[in-house]
Design a protein around this motif. Structure first.
Motif, mmCIF file in Angstrom:
data_model
loop_
_atom_site.group_PDB
_atom_site.id
_atom_site.type_symbol
_atom_site.label_atom_id
_atom_site.label_comp_id
_atom_site.label_asym_id
_atom_site.label_seq_id
_atom_site.Cartn_x
_atom_site.Cartn_y
_atom_site.Cartn_z
ATOM 1 N N UNK A 187 63.974 -7.060 -18.335
ATOM 2 C CA UNK A 187 63.364 -6.632 -17.067
ATOM 3 C C UNK A 187 62.002 -7.282 -16.852
ATOM 4 N N UNK A 188 61.641 -8.232 -17.710
ATOM 5 C CA UNK A 188 60.380 -8.945 -17.555
ATOM 6 C C UNK A 188 59.212 -8.353 -18.330
ATOM 7 N N UNK A 189 59.475 -7.323 -19.147
ATOM 8 C CA UNK A 189 58.395 -6.746 -19.933
ATOM 9 C C UNK A 189 57.979 -7.722 -21.024
ATOM 10 N N UNK A 190 56.722 -7.635 -21.408
ATOM 11 C CA UNK A 190 56.115 -8.507 -22.395
ATOM 12 C C UNK A 190 55.759 -7.714 -23.639
ATOM 13 N N UNK A 191 56.000 -8.285 -24.807
ATOM 14 C CA UNK A 191 55.536 -7.716 -26.065
ATOM 15 C C UNK A 191 54.260 -8.423 -26.466
ATOM 16 N N UNK A 192 53.227 -7.639 -26.797
ATOM 17 C CA UNK A 192 51.917 -8.187 -27.162
ATOM 18 C C UNK A 192 51.576 -7.710 -28.565
ATOM 19 N N UNK A 193 51.400 -8.640 -29.492
ATOM 20 C CA UNK A 193 51.119 -8.276 -30.881
ATOM 21 C C UNK A 193 49.676 -7.809 -31.045
ATOM 22 N N UNK A 194 49.526 -6.758 -31.843
ATOM 23 C CA UNK A 194 48.210 -6.228 -32.173
ATOM 24 C C UNK A 194 47.898 -6.398 -33.665
ATOM 25 N N UNK A 195 48.791 -7.074 -34.390
ATOM 26 C CA UNK A 195 48.599 -7.304 -35.819
ATOM 27 C C UNK A 195 48.175 -8.741 -36.105
ATOM 28 N N UNK A 196 47.631 -9.395 -35.098
ATOM 29 C CA UNK A 196 47.073 -10.740 -35.200
ATOM 30 C C UNK A 196 45.622 -10.645 -34.729
#
Length: 118
Positions: A80-89
């Motif tokens: 659906x166009x959602x983005x995953x954004x890493x917080x462990x970097x």
């Protein structure tokens, strides 16, 4: 401050935003109805500390292609166009703030979205 607390601070600063647990993780909603950010801590053992959110058209593809170490297509909502954004970097919190604000504007009614600047 823990990444979830940094994320919480940004989400709850937006107009009529609220938080509750959804699918076992903190999730932020507009007017307690429409989700705009979902925290994901090792979702189904994927090893990531991240959040998922709606992204403007084309943004998911571009970010995942150019920076796959920081961005990914999340399960269930990625199509659906959602983005995953890493917080462990190494997190650029100013960038996270922009991403969260964009997600909010996509989820919020026009009158509320108009209250959120860049």
């Amino acid at each position: 401050m823990a990444p979830v607390d940094e994320l919480r601070k940004r989400c709850l600063a937006l107009p009529e935003a609220s938080e509750r647990i959804s699918h076992g993780e903190p999730t932020w909603f507009v007017r307690e109805k429409k989700a705009f950010v979902r925290f994901a801590d090792n979702h189904h053992g994927d090893g990531r500390l991240a959040f998922w959110c709606p992204a403007p058209p084309g943004a998911q593809e571009e970010l995942v292609r150019t920076e796959p170490d920081r961005f990914f297509r999340p399960p269930y909502v990625g199509h659906h166009g959602w983005l995953g954004v890493r917080l462990d970097v190494d997190v650029d919190w100013a960038e996270v703030d922009r991403i969260v604000r964009d997600a909010y504007r996509l989820a919020a009614p026009k009158a509320l979205a108009a209250l959120v600047g860049d």
